[in-house]
Design an enzyme around this catalytic site. Structure first.
Site, PDB file in Angstrom:
ATOM      1  N   ARG A 103      -1.540   5.628   2.316  1.00 40.99           N
ATOM      2  CA  ARG A 103      -1.499   4.918   1.035  1.00 40.99           C
ATOM      3  C   ARG A 103      -1.828   3.448   1.253  1.00 40.99           C
ATOM      4  NH1 ARG A 103       4.954   4.441  -0.537  1.00 40.99           N
ATOM      5  NH2 ARG A 103       5.676   3.966   1.540  1.00 40.99           N
ATOM      6  N   GLU A 142       5.001  -2.462  -3.786  1.00 43.40           N
ATOM      7  CA  GLU A 142       5.181  -3.139  -2.494  1.00 43.40           C
ATOM      8  C   GLU A 142       3.864  -3.688  -1.943  1.00 43.40           C
ATOM      9  OE1 GLU A 142       7.221  -0.397   0.095  1.00 43.40           O
ATOM     10  OE2 GLU A 142       9.154  -1.061  -0.641  1.00 43.40           O
ATOM     11  N   GLU A 305      14.478  -0.059  -5.612  1.00 50.38           N
ATOM     12  CA  GLU A 305      14.634   1.007  -4.619  1.00 50.38           C
ATOM     13  C   GLU A 305      15.840   0.634  -3.768  1.00 50.38           C
ATOM     14  OE1 GLU A 305      11.140   2.166  -2.405  1.00 50.38           O
ATOM     15  OE2 GLU A 305       9.845   1.877  -4.145  1.00 50.38           O
TER      16      GLU A 305
HETATM   17  C1  GAL Z   1       9.338   2.244   0.058  1.00 51.55           C
HETATM   18  C2  GAL Z   1       8.273   2.677  -0.919  1.00 51.55           C
HETATM   19  C3  GAL Z   1       8.560   4.014  -1.528  1.00 51.55           C
HETATM   20  C4  GAL Z   1       8.969   4.970  -0.472  1.00 51.55           C
HETATM   21  C5  GAL Z   1      10.191   4.452   0.239  1.00 51.55           C
HETATM   22  C6  GAL Z   1      10.696   5.435   1.277  1.00 51.55           C
HETATM   23  O1  GAL Z   1       8.827   1.343   0.977  1.00 51.55           O
HETATM   24  O2  GAL Z   1       8.109   1.729  -1.964  1.00 51.55           O
HETATM   25  O3  GAL Z   1       7.398   4.471  -2.177  1.00 51.55           O
HETATM   26  O4  GAL Z   1       7.934   5.126   0.428  1.00 51.55           O
HETATM   27  O5  GAL Z   1       9.856   3.241   0.854  1.00 51.55           O
HETATM   28  O6  GAL Z   1      11.813   4.961   1.947  1.00 51.55           O
END
Ligand code: GAL
Length: 650
Positions: A103, A142, A305
């Protein structure tokens, strides 16, 4: 206050949705984030847009009373785009295109990518501009994470040359003079001769590399700003605009605070443990992440997140202990998070993130993690208003991306890591439970009592004068090693005694310095020979002019000062000439908070207490970061306990 989860209905059979949403509502949630990787679902074929799947999802979410943060999907593009326009793919240092399949492997300078990204973003946002359930847009996902901020393709090469041509106003002589290209006969006749710093023998010119870093930042931020502007042009008035910042922000090639200007508020992805980490990062390091994100706009922030389960792509990290992820959430709220979404509702059983565990595991049963999230939502909800209060800090850490990139370009000591050096100064004050802001050095810092200035090599005249004024007007400044040796172009100051523009306020000169490789620790001893300590990473050999020596190097050959304190005007300036150990720095921090009368409170090791204002009352977040029973003010704290309590009740 929004509380909820990141939800990927597009990954799962539609018949699971009803049950999933009941589960999400059962948590006490009122928001989900959706869509940030779903470009193909919305544009399966070039130019054919279809939002019907998400129309259906949003209908269902609304029927359950859930609000939505929608992510624009440009972090993962469709395979047809890479096939049709291979120029969208970024290239590594050896000029090899990054394959479709991971990605974020797009180039910020690809005109094709920008065209397609602008189109899907505009179509999506316009489609939902009147959708009352969508209250926020997350732009991309991100930015710059996982190495995606670096690309060495031909498009970047040409754009870099144009960037330099603009910077030097077409004057190639000025570039040659600034970079010192006379050295090794690298003089350029034309801008189109200038290389990008791909693999070569030995190393590229440091001034060119700093401009390359600035160009990387410009490339990423101009893409981010363009996408944010498209969202703004097309969105409804009730919708806000944000983006999510990943961890490792000092290891990125872009200026986060500059990017933050494009957004209404910043969001952070808080992962205290990830991938192969055997242990979570330290409590101070986690806190630094929050303080940094709050500092981006001088404003409280969201977490979109928050970790609840173990994470990792191919290698999996530490499993949070019962209550530990809740404690990290409470810590985030303490440090300025106002709204929180967990990553993620349920880990996907297929695809690259099979091991990025969510609230619900692959067995699709609601277990202890589900209850832990419910507990967070239940316990924090009464404090929704208090969390909006402004955090006032007397202490600020200053950073400057030019300086951070300069360190990345030339580490000087193999043991050097900027984040560690920042934490070296930050942690002693964090241990005293002080409020600390983490801000760019360009910000007005006159309101603070104390400035912590870690490893700031690049100090130009203007910054030097601002720092000197701050100290002379009564401020306390703590510098660490290698201070002030460079100019803005990443060259060393010539004909000046070090530390350059701040030598006077420090009351010393730097006689010489030595890199201390991994594992080397050199002794230092207090001026009265009663206390000893060590220095790692680097040691500056200091010769005081007006400063008092607090510690000196305990060496026959190098008897110079290691740590000094100088009274300057109405203020005080400390110089920590090396990677000095925490006992000494804790002592200095304690003396600073006492003399400057900064709010602090003693707590047992690993117990964090963070005070916030709730109207005219104070509440305290009490967090046990350890696996041991601790006590605070006579209260027993179970391992990983976390709670909020009115100050007068403790
Ligand atoms: C973040 C990301 C998410 C997912 C997550 C997994 O860095 O934004 O899409 O990959 O980590 O821990």
């Amino acid at each position: 206050m929004y509380l909820g989860v990141d939800y990927y209905p597009d990954y799962w059979p539609e018949e699971l949705m009803e049950e999933d949403l009941d589960g999400i509502v059962g948590l006490g949630a009122n928001m989900v984030r959706i869509g940030e990787f779903a470009w193909h679902r919305m544009e399966p074929v070039d130019g054919q847009f279809d939002f019907s799947f998400f129309d259906g999802v949003i209908r269902k979410l609304k029927s359950k009373g859930l609000a939505v943060m929608f992510g624009t999907p440009t972090a993962t593009f469709p395979a047809w785009l890479a096939k049709k326009h291979p120029s969208v793919l970024s290239k590594d240092e050896y000029g090899r295109p990054r394959a479709f399949g991971g990605r974020r492997q797009y180039c910020f300078n690809s005109a094709e990518y920008r065209r397609y990204a602008a189109r899907i973003t505009a179509k999506l946002v316009r489609h939902y501009r009147d959708e009352s359930a969508i209250v926020a847009w997350q732009v991309d996902n991100e930015f710059g994470h996982e190495g995606s901020d670096m690309c060495y393709c031909e498009q970047c090469h040409t754009a870099f040359q144009r960037f330099l041509e603009r910077k030097f106003e077409g004057d190639i002589g000025a570039l040659n003079e600034t970079y010192g290209t006379i050295f090794w006969g690298q003089t350029y006749n034309r801008f189109d001769e200038i290389p990008i710093p791909t693999a070569t023998i030995t190393t590229h010119n440091p001034a060119l590399r700093l401009d390359w870093a600035r160009f990387r930042s410009y490339s990423l931020n101009s893409f981010a700003k363009e996408m944010a502007a498209i969202v703004r042009e097309n969105k409804g008035a009730h919708q806000t605009v944000t983006t999510n910042v990943s961890g490792g922000f000092f290891d990125k090639w872009f200026d986060h605070a500059e990017q933050a200007e494009a957004f209404d508020f910043m969001s952070y992805d808080n992962y205290p443990v990830w991938g192969g980490l055997a242990e979570p990062i330290t409590p101070a390091h986690i806190a630094l992440g929050h303080d940094f994100n709050r500092g981006l706009k001088d404003k409280n922030f969201w977490i979109v997140e928050e970790l609840m389960g173990a994470q990792g792509h191919d290698v999996i990290g530490y499993l949070p202990r019962p209550g530990q992820a809740k404690m990290w959430s409470m810590q985030a709220f303490a440090h300025g998070c106002t709204d929180m979404l967990y990553f993620c509702w349920r880990a996907m059983n297929r695809g690259a993130e099979q091991f990025c565990m969510g609230i619900v595991d692959h067995d699709n049963r609601r277990g202890s993690k589900y209850e832990e999230v419910r507990a967070v939502f239940r316990e924090i909800t009464p404090y929704g208003e208090a969390l909006q209060s402004e955090i006032r800090s007397d202490i600020a850490v200053l950073y400057d991306y030019d300086n951070i990139w300069s360190w990345r370009i030339q580490r000087q000591s193999e043991a050097f890591d900027f984040t560690k050096e920042l934490l070296r100064l930050y942690t002693p004050f964090h241990s005293l439970n002080c409020h600390i802001d983490v801000i760019p050095a360009t910000r007005d810092f006159s309101k603070y009592k104390v400035l912590l200035v870690p490893a700031l090599q690049i100090i130009d005249r203007e910054l030097g004068e601002r720092l000197a004024r701050f100290a002379s007007e009564g401020g306390t400044v703590v510098f660490s090693f290698r201070t002030g040796i460079r100019d803005r172009d990443n060259n060393l100051h010539f004909g000046m005694e070090m530390p350059g523009y701040v030598a006077d306020m420090c009351g010393l000169t730097i006689h010489a310095g030595e890199a201390l490789a991994n594992g080397r620790r050199e002794p230092i001893v207090s001026a009265d020979s009663t206390t000893s300590g060590v220095c790692e990473v680097w040691r500056d050999l200091l010769r005081p002019t007006t400063a008092e020596t607090l510690y000196r190097h305990d060496s026959v050959f190098f008897p110079e000062a290691a740590v000094t304190r100088n009274v300057y005007g109405n203020g005080v300036v400390y110089y920590i000439g090396g990677g000095v150990d925490s006992d000494i720095l804790n002592e200095i921090a304690r003396s600073i908070v006492k003399t400057r009368q900064i709010w602090h409170i003693e707590s047992e090791p690993g117990v964090e207490v963070y005070a916030r204002n709730a109207g005219n009352k104070q509440i305290w977040f009490v967090l046990n970061h350890t696996d041991k029973v601790r006590t605070f003010k006579g209260r027993r704290l179970e391992p990983y306990a976390s709670f909020v309590v009115p100050a007068e009740e403790i």
